[in-house]
Design a protein around this motif. Structure first.
Motif, PDB file in Angstrom:
ATOM      1  N   CYS A  79      -2.317   9.979  -7.428  1.00  0.00           N
ATOM      2  CA  CYS A  79      -1.499   8.803  -7.101  1.00  0.00           C
ATOM      3  C   CYS A  79      -0.210   8.787  -7.923  1.00  0.00           C
ATOM      4  CB  CYS A  79      -2.280   7.513  -7.348  1.00  0.00           C
ATOM      5  SG  CYS A  79      -3.426   7.066  -6.020  1.00  0.00           S
ATOM      6  N   ILE A  80      -0.253   9.357  -9.121  1.00  0.00           N
ATOM      7  CA  ILE A  80       0.940   9.380  -9.964  1.00  0.00           C
ATOM      8  C   ILE A  80       2.043  10.190  -9.302  1.00  0.00           C
ATOM      9  CG2 ILE A  80       1.879  10.216 -12.161  1.00  0.00           C
ATOM     10  CD1 ILE A  80      -0.860   9.470 -13.411  1.00  0.00           C
ATOM     11  N   ASN A  81       1.705  11.386  -8.781  1.00  0.00           N
ATOM     12  CA  ASN A  81       2.749  12.191  -8.126  1.00  0.00           C
ATOM     13  C   ASN A  81       2.759  12.013  -6.607  1.00  0.00           C
ATOM     14  OD1 ASN A  81       0.536  13.695  -7.309  1.00  0.00           O
ATOM     15  ND2 ASN A  81       1.016  15.472  -8.571  1.00  0.00           N
ATOM     16  N   ARG A  82       1.975  11.064  -6.132  1.00  0.00           N
ATOM     17  CA  ARG A  82       1.923  10.671  -4.724  1.00  0.00           C
ATOM     18  C   ARG A  82       1.470  11.789  -3.794  1.00  0.00           C
ATOM     19  NH1 ARG A  82       7.247   7.483  -3.162  1.00  0.00           N
ATOM     20  NH2 ARG A  82       6.336   7.782  -1.097  1.00  0.00           N
ATOM     21  N   LEU A  83       0.647  12.687  -4.318  1.00  0.00           N
ATOM     22  CA  LEU A  83      -0.109  13.556  -3.416  1.00  0.00           C
ATOM     23  C   LEU A  83      -1.120  12.711  -2.660  1.00  0.00           C
ATOM     24  CD1 LEU A  83      -0.721  16.720  -5.621  1.00  0.00           C
ATOM     25  CD2 LEU A  83       0.878  16.478  -3.711  1.00  0.00           C
ATOM     26  N   VAL A  84      -1.546  11.612  -3.295  1.00  0.00           N
ATOM     27  CA  VAL A  84      -2.304  10.548  -2.642  1.00  0.00           C
ATOM     28  C   VAL A  84      -1.459   9.285  -2.753  1.00  0.00           C
ATOM     29  CG1 VAL A  84      -4.346   9.064  -2.789  1.00  0.00           C
ATOM     30  CG2 VAL A  84      -4.573  11.537  -3.104  1.00  0.00           C
ATOM     31  N   GLU A  85      -1.252   8.603  -1.642  1.00  0.00           N
ATOM     32  CA  GLU A  85      -0.429   7.395  -1.658  1.00  0.00           C
ATOM     33  C   GLU A  85      -1.233   6.200  -2.174  1.00  0.00           C
ATOM     34  OE1 GLU A  85       2.677   6.733  -1.249  1.00  0.00           O
ATOM     35  OE2 GLU A  85       3.344   8.722  -0.599  1.00  0.00           O
ATOM     36  N   PRO A  86      -0.760   5.542  -3.231  1.00  0.00           N
ATOM     37  CA  PRO A  86      -1.443   4.326  -3.690  1.00  0.00           C
ATOM     38  C   PRO A  86      -1.407   3.238  -2.611  1.00  0.00           C
ATOM     39  CG  PRO A  86       0.189   5.088  -5.299  1.00  0.00           C
ATOM     40  CD  PRO A  86       0.424   5.864  -4.042  1.00  0.00           C
ATOM     41  N   THR A  87      -2.429   2.418  -2.602  1.00  0.00           N
ATOM     42  CA  THR A  87      -2.454   1.288  -1.675  1.00  0.00           C
ATOM     43  C   THR A  87      -1.516   0.187  -2.145  1.00  0.00           C
ATOM     44  OG1 THR A  87      -4.738   1.798  -1.108  1.00  0.00           O
ATOM     45  CG2 THR A  87      -3.950  -0.402  -0.540  1.00  0.00           C
ATOM     46  N   SER A  88      -1.505  -0.039  -3.450  1.00  0.00           N
ATOM     47  CA  SER A  88      -0.597  -1.020  -4.051  1.00  0.00           C
ATOM     48  C   SER A  88      -0.443  -0.703  -5.528  1.00  0.00           C
ATOM     49  CB  SER A  88      -1.127  -2.451  -3.863  1.00  0.00           C
ATOM     50  OG  SER A  88      -2.370  -2.618  -4.526  1.00  0.00           O
ATOM     51  N   GLY A  89       0.490  -1.399  -6.164  1.00  0.00           N
ATOM     52  CA  GLY A  89       0.778  -1.159  -7.566  1.00  0.00           C
ATOM     53  C   GLY A  89       2.013  -0.288  -7.730  1.00  0.00           C
ATOM     54  N   ASN A  90       2.359  -0.008  -8.965  1.00  0.00           N
ATOM     55  CA  ASN A  90       3.592   0.703  -9.263  1.00  0.00           C
ATOM     56  C   ASN A  90       3.349   1.818 -10.278  1.00  0.00           C
ATOM     57  OD1 ASN A  90       4.358  -2.512  -9.128  1.00  0.00           O
ATOM     58  ND2 ASN A  90       5.718  -1.235  -7.900  1.00  0.00           N
ATOM     59  N   VAL A  91       4.120   2.900 -10.115  1.00  0.00           N
ATOM     60  CA  VAL A  91       4.106   4.016 -11.056  1.00  0.00           C
ATOM     61  C   VAL A  91       5.543   4.247 -11.505  1.00  0.00           C
ATOM     62  CG1 VAL A  91       3.613   6.460 -11.418  1.00  0.00           C
ATOM     63  CG2 VAL A  91       2.134   5.106  -9.912  1.00  0.00           C
ATOM     64  N   PHE A  92       5.757   4.201 -12.819  1.00  0.00           N
ATOM     65  CA  PHE A  92       7.082   4.426 -13.388  1.00  0.00           C
ATOM     66  C   PHE A  92       7.028   5.653 -14.291  1.00  0.00           C
ATOM     67  CE2 PHE A  92       6.787  -0.100 -12.558  1.00  0.00           C
ATOM     68  CZ  PHE A  92       8.028  -0.426 -12.025  1.00  0.00           C
ATOM     69  N   LEU A  93       8.016   6.535 -14.163  1.00  0.00           N
ATOM     70  CA  LEU A  93       8.156   7.674 -15.058  1.00  0.00           C
ATOM     71  C   LEU A  93       9.575   7.658 -15.605  1.00  0.00           C
ATOM     72  CD1 LEU A  93       6.989  10.243 -16.331  1.00  0.00           C
ATOM     73  CD2 LEU A  93       7.807  11.512 -14.328  1.00  0.00           C
ATOM     74  N   GLY A  94       9.672   7.399 -16.903  1.00  0.00           N
ATOM     75  CA  GLY A  94      10.987   7.345 -17.531  1.00  0.00           C
ATOM     76  C   GLY A  94      11.914   6.336 -16.902  1.00  0.00           C
ATOM     77  N   GLY A  95      11.390   5.209 -16.448  1.00  0.00           N
ATOM     78  CA  GLY A  95      12.216   4.158 -15.870  1.00  0.00           C
ATOM     79  C   GLY A  95      12.406   4.259 -14.370  1.00  0.00           C
ATOM     80  N   VAL A  96      11.978   5.364 -13.755  1.00  0.00           N
ATOM     81  CA  VAL A  96      12.092   5.537 -12.300  1.00  0.00           C
ATOM     82  C   VAL A  96      10.788   5.112 -11.649  1.00  0.00           C
ATOM     83  CG1 VAL A  96      12.439   7.182 -10.424  1.00  0.00           C
ATOM     84  CG2 VAL A  96      13.720   7.440 -12.566  1.00  0.00           C
ATOM     85  N   GLU A  97      10.868   4.220 -10.665  1.00  0.00           N
ATOM     86  CA  GLU A  97       9.670   3.790  -9.956  1.00  0.00           C
ATOM     87  C   GLU A  97       9.356   4.808  -8.858  1.00  0.00           C
ATOM     88  OE1 GLU A  97       7.727   0.121  -7.387  1.00  0.00           O
ATOM     89  OE2 GLU A  97       9.837   0.007  -8.013  1.00  0.00           O
ATOM     90  N   LEU A  98       8.296   5.576  -9.069  1.00  0.00           N
ATOM     91  CA  LEU A  98       7.946   6.650  -8.133  1.00  0.00           C
ATOM     92  C   LEU A  98       7.391   6.112  -6.827  1.00  0.00           C
ATOM     93  CD1 LEU A  98       6.219   9.104 -10.637  1.00  0.00           C
ATOM     94  CD2 LEU A  98       8.630   9.005  -9.968  1.00  0.00           C
ATOM     95  N   THR A  99       6.713   4.992  -6.889  1.00  0.00           N
ATOM     96  CA  THR A  99       6.046   4.456  -5.701  1.00  0.00           C
ATOM     97  C   THR A  99       7.036   3.951  -4.656  1.00  0.00           C
ATOM     98  OG1 THR A  99       5.671   2.546  -7.143  1.00  0.00           O
ATOM     99  CG2 THR A  99       3.762   3.875  -6.573  1.00  0.00           C
ATOM    100  N   GLY A 100       8.272   3.730  -5.042  1.00  0.00           N
ATOM    101  CA  GLY A 100       9.246   3.211  -4.093  1.00  0.00           C
ATOM    102  C   GLY A 100      10.228   4.247  -3.584  1.00  0.00           C
ATOM    103  N   LEU A 101      10.015   5.512  -3.914  1.00  0.00           N
ATOM    104  CA  LEU A 101      10.993   6.538  -3.574  1.00  0.00           C
ATOM    105  C   LEU A 101      10.829   7.062  -2.144  1.00  0.00           C
ATOM    106  CD1 LEU A 101      10.980   8.728  -6.819  1.00  0.00           C
ATOM    107  CD2 LEU A 101      12.665   7.006  -6.140  1.00  0.00           C
ATOM    108  N   SER A 102      11.945   7.440  -1.552  1.00  0.00           N
ATOM    109  CA  SER A 102      11.916   8.137  -0.264  1.00  0.00           C
ATOM    110  C   SER A 102      11.385   9.541  -0.483  1.00  0.00           C
ATOM    111  CB  SER A 102      13.327   8.203   0.316  1.00  0.00           C
ATOM    112  OG  SER A 102      14.157   9.007  -0.515  1.00  0.00           O
TER     113      SER A 102
END
Length: 265
Positions: free
Chosen positions: A47-70
């Motif tokens: 879920c962190i690298n979105r090989l599996v899509e989280p159902t909800s919640g947020n993942v941030f790496l160094g200030g970048v929100e990964l869960t909202g990226l195209s």
């Protein structure tokens, strides 16, 4: 820093693999994920690298929100997350060097990658990494000629040549014998320390985790049951994570005397 906020993963079957997981991993920290099968360890990493899509919640790496990226921006951010796999995920017919350089695919053009024409600085770094893990003389060997421990070292080099900010490591020792497992865990932790890398290691061997990591996260049914130092994993805590078991032997440290570097095969 990696930060997870109320991360949830629920599958179409209704099974909830992750239940509102909150977690912060500072730069340079190596932590182990432990827990029984089905606890959500592999799901959390993916879920962190979105090989599996989280159902909800947020993942941030160094200030970048990964869960909202195209998808395009996600590909760029994945370059900052090196992945090391249980079954190595090498291309067996390619050489060790070619497998290591495949970690640079996200940085080179299609034609460069198709023709395997990598920049000289990438080739130089691949040689340096292979030398660091003791495989320099194997650079031209095919991956299918290597032992399990050697293949895992190639996988480590492939992840590190990405120049990541985070390592995600999924059961790196599950297919290895005890001695080689200790060598691989030691190598991962040493490399993280040298580079100031954060790492999350999904591992089934509690004693091995106790021996090497700075912090342990215990998952049970998708929720965090324990978050603390390895020496706090008492039999009572382990029973909470895994259920009834005789944990006295597990919390004893492995005797490392006599460890020698892995011999080439």
């Amino acid at each position: 820093m990696l930060r997870l906020e109320k991360l949830v993963k629920t599958y179409k079957t209704g099974d909830q693999a992750l239940k509102s997981v909150d977690l912060e991993v500072p730069d340079g920290q190596v932590l182990a994920l432990i827990g029984p099968s089905g606890a959500g360890k592999s799901t959390l990493i993916r879920c962190i690298n979105r090989l599996v899509e989280p159902t909800s919640g947020n993942v941030f790496l160094g200030g970048v929100e990964l869960t909202g990226l195209s998808s395009g921006n996600l590909r760029k951010e994945r370059r900052r997350m090196g992945m090391i796999f249980q079954e190595y995920a090498l291309v067996e017919r390619l050489t060790v060097m070619e497998n290591v350089l495949s970690g640079r695919l996200g940085y080179v053009s299609f034609w460069r990658s198709f023709l395997r024409k990598y920049p000289q600085k990438d080739v130089d770094e691949a040689f340096r990494l292979l030398d660091r893990v003791g495989l320099l003389e194997m650079a031209d060997k095919r991956a299918d000629e290597l032992s399990g421990g050697q293949r895992q070292r190639v996988g480590i080099c492939r992840a590190l040549i990405q120049d990541p900010a985070l390592l995600l490591v999924d059961e790196p020792t599950a297919s290895l014998d005890p001695k080689t497992s200790r060598q691989i865990m030691r190598l991962i932790c040493e490399l993280c320390k040298e580079r100031g890398l954060a790492a999350i290691i999904n591992i089934h061997d509690v004693a091995l985790a106790q021996m090497f990591v700075q912090r342990v996260i215990g998952l049970r049914f998708g929720a965090v049951e324990f978050d603390g130092p390895p020496d706090a994993l008492t039999p009572v805590v382990l029973t909470t994570i895994y259920g009834e078991e005789d944990w006295e032997a597990t919390i004893d440290k492995i005797d490392e005397e006599g460890d020698e570097p892995e011999a080439a095969e």
